[in-house]
Design a protein around this motif. Structure first.
Motif, PDB file in Angstrom:
ATOM      1  N   TRP A  74       0.785  -1.131  -0.269  1.00 28.67           N
ATOM      2  CA  TRP A  74      -0.026  -0.025   0.096  1.00 28.67           C
ATOM      3  C   TRP A  74       0.898   1.244  -0.085  1.00 28.67           C
ATOM      4  CZ3 TRP A  74      -3.855   2.749  -1.155  1.00 28.67           C
ATOM      5  CH2 TRP A  74      -4.301   3.836  -0.500  1.00 28.67           C
TER       6      TRP A  74
ATOM      7  N   TRP B 249      -1.539   9.351   1.627  1.00 26.43           N
ATOM      8  CA  TRP B 249      -2.615   8.303   1.727  1.00 26.43           C
ATOM      9  C   TRP B 249      -1.911   7.394   2.711  1.00 26.43           C
ATOM     10  CZ3 TRP B 249      -4.819   7.159  -3.750  1.00 26.43           C
ATOM     11  CH2 TRP B 249      -5.427   8.678  -4.165  1.00 26.43           C
TER      12      TRP B 249
ATOM     13  N   PHE C  88      -7.299   5.000   5.404  1.00 22.87           N
ATOM     14  CA  PHE C  88      -6.583   3.789   4.635  1.00 22.87           C
ATOM     15  C   PHE C  88      -5.388   3.468   5.142  1.00 22.87           C
ATOM     16  CE2 PHE C  88      -7.880   7.654   1.574  1.00 22.87           C
ATOM     17  CZ  PHE C  88      -9.371   7.206   1.572  1.00 22.87           C
TER      18      PHE C  88
ATOM     19  N   ARG D 209      -8.989   0.436   4.855  1.00 25.20           N
ATOM     20  CA  ARG D 209      -9.200   0.675   3.381  1.00 25.20           C
ATOM     21  C   ARG D 209     -10.472  -0.038   3.004  1.00 25.20           C
ATOM     22  NH1 ARG D 209      -3.561  -0.018   3.716  1.00 25.20           N
ATOM     23  NH2 ARG D 209      -3.526  -2.154   2.984  1.00 25.20           N
TER      24      ARG D 209
ATOM     25  N   ARG E 183     -13.603   1.534   1.240  1.00 23.76           N
ATOM     26  CA  ARG E 183     -13.488   1.047  -0.272  1.00 23.76           C
ATOM     27  C   ARG E 183     -14.130   2.241  -1.288  1.00 23.76           C
ATOM     28  NH1 ARG E 183     -12.208  -4.077  -2.314  1.00 23.76           N
ATOM     29  NH2 ARG E 183     -12.898  -5.151  -0.528  1.00 23.76           N
TER      30      ARG E 183
ATOM     31  N   LEU F  43     -12.019   5.350  -1.481  1.00 23.95           N
ATOM     32  CA  LEU F  43     -10.948   5.077  -1.850  1.00 23.95           C
ATOM     33  C   LEU F  43     -10.818   4.637  -3.239  1.00 23.95           C
ATOM     34  CD1 LEU F  43      -7.791   4.912  -1.351  1.00 23.95           C
ATOM     35  CD2 LEU F  43      -8.183   2.495  -0.734  1.00 23.95           C
TER      36      LEU F  43
END
Length: 398
Positions: free
Chosen positions: A258, A270, A276, A282, A286, A289
């Motif tokens: 990530w 981020w 996140f 995350r 979702r 994002l």
């Protein structure tokens, strides 16, 4: 005519292939490609009312791909003379593969106990729709029926759109491959015990085994899998996105990847964003994002993003049509298909075995046989005289 020799790996084994359609032929194809002497046993023309399932398309790519490297012998097993021929083959064979409904082999005398009396070393491999016993034992089983009953269709497709079948024969193909593995295991065990055994699986069990983590999530965590579309059910971000000129997939698994992903998108902040920061965070955010990611991806082409993400160690790849797939340089390098020229049917292309052995690799040496092409040849190998062979033809035994 010499026996087909695709590889030396399994050349000491003889396999009698009584199977039809897809699951059984998929299993036997693997053995044939690695050099086993495979005799495909089929009913003579006109005996089987369902023969057009695998006769009218005999020259087509699907049949050819499933049945290459095999010899063909016709036997009408309702005739005692044909059963005598089969039993004579069983005496020296190593494996028999069938995918009839369970009661059919017992009616024809091709069940394990009958074959074991002829050859204690024989391995009978049986593939059925629903198993060799139980309340559904007499039901016919087709791939899509089992995809539905085995849970596959409930987790395939976009959320809320209703059940969707997979675009390939997952139950058939996996049952065939599991059976091939079972046969090889039984052959290895026979080297210790000197005895054969009955190997069997079902499309239903194979399909459920292919659910793998989805089934395990429910059994152990009570987490009911649902349709997730192109998003991964547990990892995020992982799924389908759109570049300026097409679609591509990304896969971000774990917090380390990530961080690299954020760097690739020039969004290092981020990585510290509380929405996140972890996989759980995350996944909970979702939609938000994915929308942010998609906005960035829209600014460049698929090739740009695929190259950039992979350079940062983030898995990514384009979404191909089948023709586009075969043009990919890595796929061409892997040799995923092989061209075979035949004097009767011309040039054919075959999907190669995806497992490679460094010394005794699999090969496609011969196209699928014509119906009964090797009948007289095989009967001759069994020491039948020409007069006897002619008689078998006359009475419809072969």
């Amino acid at each position: 005519m010499a026996k087909i020799q695709a590889s030396s790996a399994l050349q000491r084994f003889r396999v009698l292939d009584l199977s039809r359609v897809r699951a059984g032929p998929t299993c036997v194809r693997m053995l044939a490609d690695f050099g086993a002497d495979v005799i495909r046993i089929e009913p003579p023309m006109g005996v089987d009312p369902n023969a057009n399932m695998f006769a009218d398309v005999r020259l087509g790519g699907d049949f050819q791909n499933l049945n290459r490297n095999k010899r063909s012998l016709t036997l009408n097993l309702k005739k005692p003379e044909a059963k005598e021929i089969l039993y004579k083959l069983v005496e020296e064979a190593d494996v028999v593969v069938e995918n009839w409904r369970p009661d059919v082999k017992e009616r024809l005398g091709v069940d394990y106990e009958s074959l074991k009396k002829i050859n204690p070393r024989i391995i009978l491999a049986s593939i059925s729709g629903f198993g060799q016993s139980g309340p559904y034992v007499k039901r016919p089983g087709f791939d899509q029926i089992v995809q539905g009953m085995g849970g596959m269709m409930s987790v395939t497709g976009l959320p809320g759109q209703g059940p969707v079948r997979a675009g390939i024969a997952v139950a058939d193909s996996s049952a065939g491959l599991y059976t091939a593995l079972g046969i090889m295991t039984a052959l290895l065990e026979r080297e210790q015990s000197g005895e054969g055994q009955w190997v069997h699986t079902s499309l239903l069990h194979a399909q459920i085994a292919m659910l793998d983590f989805q089934a395990a999530r429910y059994l152990n965590d009570g987490d009911v899998p649902i349709q997730a579309g192109n998003d991964h059910p547990t990892s995020c971000p992982m799924g389908l996105f759109h570049g300026s000129d097409g679609d591509f997939n990304i896969g971000v698994s774990g917090d380390g990847q990530w961080v690299q992903f954020c760097k690739a998108l020039d969004k290092p902040e981020w990585g510290e964003d509380p929405r996140f920061k972890t996989v759980k965070d995350r996944r909970e955010h979702r939609p938000e994002l994915n929308a942010l990611i998609q906005e960035i991806f829209s600014t460049q082409s698929v090739s740009y993003w695929v190259d950039r993400l992979n350079a940062f160690g983030v898995p990514s790849g384009p979404v191909y049509t089948v023709p586009e797939m075969f043009e990919d340089p890595q796929i061409q390098h892997l040799g995923v298909y092989q061209e075979v020229e035949d004097s009767d049917i011309g040039k054919k292309y075959f999907i190669t075995q995806p497992v490679h052995l460094s010394r005794t690799t699999a090969n496609v040496a011969k196209v699928a046989p014509k119906w009964g092409e090797h009948t007289d040849e095989i009967l001759g190998e069994l020491d039948y005289s020409q007069e006897q062979i002619s008689h078998f033809h006359e009475i419809g035994a072969v």
